[in-house]
Design a protein around this motif. Structure first.
Motif, PDB file in Angstrom:
ATOM      1  N   ALA A  33      -2.030  16.016  -1.067  1.00 30.16           N
ATOM      2  CA  ALA A  33      -1.110  14.870  -0.229  1.00 30.16           C
ATOM      3  C   ALA A  33      -1.987  15.717   0.425  1.00 30.16           C
ATOM      4  CB  ALA A  33      -0.440  13.877  -0.675  1.00 30.16           C
ATOM      5  N   ARG A  34      -1.106  16.694   1.535  1.00 30.57           N
ATOM      6  CA  ARG A  34      -1.506  16.688   2.322  1.00 30.57           C
ATOM      7  C   ARG A  34      -2.995  17.330   2.898  1.00 30.57           C
ATOM      8  NH1 ARG A  34       3.582  19.094   0.872  1.00 30.57           N
ATOM      9  NH2 ARG A  34       3.105  21.338   0.035  1.00 30.57           N
ATOM     10  N   VAL A  35      -4.086  17.562   1.805  1.00 28.09           N
ATOM     11  CA  VAL A  35      -4.924  18.040   1.910  1.00 28.09           C
ATOM     12  C   VAL A  35      -5.789  16.843   1.563  1.00 28.09           C
ATOM     13  CG1 VAL A  35      -6.963  19.879   0.773  1.00 28.09           C
ATOM     14  CG2 VAL A  35      -4.666  20.494   0.923  1.00 28.09           C
ATOM     15  N   PHE A  36      -5.850  16.489   0.869  1.00 26.46           N
ATOM     16  CA  PHE A  36      -6.927  15.558   0.942  1.00 26.46           C
ATOM     17  C   PHE A  36      -5.991  14.233   0.228  1.00 26.46           C
ATOM     18  CE2 PHE A  36      -7.641  18.345  -2.456  1.00 26.46           C
ATOM     19  CZ  PHE A  36      -7.350  17.914  -3.236  1.00 26.46           C
ATOM     20  N   HIS A  37      -6.615  13.234  -0.017  1.00 34.12           N
ATOM     21  CA  HIS A  37      -6.180  12.041  -0.341  1.00 34.12           C
ATOM     22  C   HIS A  37      -6.359  11.697  -1.670  1.00 34.12           C
ATOM     23  CE1 HIS A  37      -3.887   7.901   0.261  1.00 34.12           C
ATOM     24  NE2 HIS A  37      -4.739   7.018  -1.127  1.00 34.12           N
ATOM     25  N   VAL A  38      -4.968  11.400  -2.366  1.00 33.75           N
ATOM     26  CA  VAL A  38      -5.376  11.720  -3.759  1.00 33.75           C
ATOM     27  C   VAL A  38      -4.708  10.224  -4.904  1.00 33.75           C
ATOM     28  CG1 VAL A  38      -2.915  13.435  -4.181  1.00 33.75           C
ATOM     29  CG2 VAL A  38      -4.872  13.403  -5.478  1.00 33.75           C
ATOM     30  N   TRP A  39      -5.342   9.835  -5.437  1.00 29.83           N
ATOM     31  CA  TRP A  39      -5.466   8.993  -6.647  1.00 29.83           C
ATOM     32  C   TRP A  39      -4.766   9.286  -7.533  1.00 29.83           C
ATOM     33  CZ3 TRP A  39      -6.665   3.589  -5.392  1.00 29.83           C
ATOM     34  CH2 TRP A  39      -7.036   3.126  -4.448  1.00 29.83           C
ATOM     35  N   VAL A  40      -2.951   9.190  -7.457  1.00 24.79           N
ATOM     36  CA  VAL A  40      -2.576   8.928  -8.988  1.00 24.79           C
ATOM     37  C   VAL A  40      -1.765   7.669  -9.736  1.00 24.79           C
ATOM     38  CG1 VAL A  40      -0.385  11.117  -8.957  1.00 24.79           C
ATOM     39  CG2 VAL A  40      -1.650  11.309  -6.770  1.00 24.79           C
ATOM     40  N   VAL A  41      -1.170   9.132 -11.011  1.00 25.46           N
ATOM     41  CA  VAL A  41      -0.883   8.153 -11.984  1.00 25.46           C
ATOM     42  C   VAL A  41       0.331   7.968 -12.196  1.00 25.46           C
ATOM     43  CG1 VAL A  41      -1.079   9.554 -13.702  1.00 25.46           C
ATOM     44  CG2 VAL A  41      -1.000   6.771 -14.529  1.00 25.46           C
ATOM     45  N   ASN A  46       5.413  11.953 -11.877  1.00 27.07           N
ATOM     46  CA  ASN A  46       5.514  11.678 -10.545  1.00 27.07           C
ATOM     47  C   ASN A  46       5.409  10.888  -9.461  1.00 27.07           C
ATOM     48  OD1 ASN A  46       2.974  13.803 -12.035  1.00 27.07           O
ATOM     49  ND2 ASN A  46       1.813  11.806 -12.103  1.00 27.07           N
ATOM     50  N   THR A  47       6.357   9.853  -9.795  1.00 26.14           N
ATOM     51  CA  THR A  47       6.179   8.539  -8.984  1.00 26.14           C
ATOM     52  C   THR A  47       7.686   9.000  -7.922  1.00 26.14           C
ATOM     53  OG1 THR A  47       5.767   7.412 -10.917  1.00 26.14           O
ATOM     54  CG2 THR A  47       8.100   6.071  -8.925  1.00 26.14           C
ATOM     55  N   PRO A  48       8.056   9.955  -8.363  1.00 22.01           N
ATOM     56  CA  PRO A  48       9.528  10.222  -7.413  1.00 22.01           C
ATOM     57  C   PRO A  48       8.521  10.942  -6.058  1.00 22.01           C
ATOM     58  CG  PRO A  48      10.365  10.398  -9.471  1.00 22.01           C
ATOM     59  CD  PRO A  48       8.879  10.092  -9.324  1.00 22.01           C
ATOM     60  N   VAL A  49       7.677  12.035  -6.296  1.00 26.80           N
ATOM     61  CA  VAL A  49       7.230  12.525  -6.091  1.00 26.80           C
ATOM     62  C   VAL A  49       5.531  11.269  -4.649  1.00 26.80           C
ATOM     63  CG1 VAL A  49       5.609  14.702  -5.463  1.00 26.80           C
ATOM     64  CG2 VAL A  49       7.115  15.009  -6.979  1.00 26.80           C
ATOM     65  N   ILE A  50       4.994  10.732  -5.235  1.00 21.41           N
ATOM     66  CA  ILE A  50       4.371  10.375  -4.355  1.00 21.41           C
ATOM     67  C   ILE A  50       5.823   8.988  -3.618  1.00 21.41           C
ATOM     68  CG2 ILE A  50       3.054   7.427  -4.563  1.00 21.41           C
ATOM     69  CD1 ILE A  50       2.628   8.376  -7.844  1.00 21.41           C
ATOM     70  N   GLY A  69      -2.715  11.823   2.032  1.00 21.88           N
ATOM     71  CA  GLY A  69      -1.610  11.211   0.595  1.00 21.88           C
ATOM     72  C   GLY A  69      -1.860  10.486   0.046  1.00 21.88           C
ATOM     73  N   VAL A  70      -1.422   9.788  -0.717  1.00 18.62           N
ATOM     74  CA  VAL A  70      -1.556   9.209  -1.796  1.00 18.62           C
ATOM     75  C   VAL A  70      -1.539   7.527  -1.949  1.00 18.62           C
ATOM     76  CG1 VAL A  70      -0.009   9.335  -4.129  1.00 18.62           C
ATOM     77  CG2 VAL A  70       0.224  11.227  -2.576  1.00 18.62           C
ATOM     78  N   THR A  71      -1.635   7.271  -3.764  1.00 18.85           N
ATOM     79  CA  THR A  71      -1.991   5.964  -3.803  1.00 18.85           C
ATOM     80  C   THR A  71      -1.769   6.276  -4.776  1.00 18.85           C
ATOM     81  OG1 THR A  71      -4.095   5.519  -2.158  1.00 18.85           O
ATOM     82  CG2 THR A  71      -3.961   3.883  -3.893  1.00 18.85           C
ATOM     83  N   SER A  72      -1.469   5.166  -5.776  1.00 16.59           N
ATOM     84  CA  SER A  72      -0.641   5.595  -7.239  1.00 16.59           C
ATOM     85  C   SER A  72      -1.017   4.058  -7.880  1.00 16.59           C
ATOM     86  CB  SER A  72       0.940   5.118  -7.028  1.00 16.59           C
ATOM     87  OG  SER A  72       1.449   4.542  -6.868  1.00 16.59           O
ATOM     88  N   PHE A  73      -1.263   4.202  -8.583  1.00 15.19           N
ATOM     89  CA  PHE A  73      -2.252   3.322 -10.073  1.00 15.19           C
ATOM     90  C   PHE A  73      -1.442   3.199 -10.893  1.00 15.19           C
ATOM     91  CE2 PHE A  73      -5.027   6.975 -10.389  1.00 15.19           C
ATOM     92  CZ  PHE A  73      -4.986   7.132 -12.091  1.00 15.19           C
TER      93      PHE A  73
END
Length: 143
Positions: A33-41, A46-50, A69-73
């Protein structure tokens, strides 16, 4: 009269996006997330890190909030990583593609699933011109 630049156009800067379908990716989410935007399940790991990335304000401080940053799904019950990746790819393109982001994505790196013929087709339909396997998944580029 302004000087002509001819047919030369300035190359667009790259816009890389990540997709993580590995439910055990955990702390590596914050690194990406510090390098590029990432979509994370979303998952137990994963959720606590998101949420930590969201609380950090990383994307709020960026000139382009979709560059990091991060977008979750959510995963659908019983959904395979391949099916999850195929499903979310269109949504990622919708948010980072030519009608939503300038410049549009030039590279999507996927973590947690191997490149299959079906996934290659999904990304080619979104405009990818090259897909390459990696140790953790694959990268698709639009040249």
């Amino acid at each position: 009269m302004l000087p002509s630049t001819g047919d030369r156009t300035m190359p667009m800067p790259p816009h890389k996006v990540g997709i993580v379908v590995d439910q055990g990716f955990g702390d590596r989410v914050a690194e990406l997330a510090r390098v590029f935007h990432v979509w994370v399940v979303q998952s137990r790991e994963n959720t606590p890190v998101i949420q930590g990335v969201w609380k950090s304000g990383l994307a709020d401080a960026a000139v382009d909030p979709l560059s990091v940053g991060v977008t979750s799904f959510a995963a659908h019950e019983g959904e395979s990583p391949e099916a999850m990746c195929a499903r979310i790819a269109d949504t990622v393109d919708e948010h980072h593609g030519e009608f939503s982001h300038d410049p549009p994505w030039s590279e999507i790196e996927v973590f947690g699933v191997s490149l299959t013929p079906n996934l290659r087709l999904v990304f080619e339909e979104l405009g990818a011109t090259a897909c390459t396997p990696t140790q953790q998944g694959f990268v698709c580029r639009r040249l």
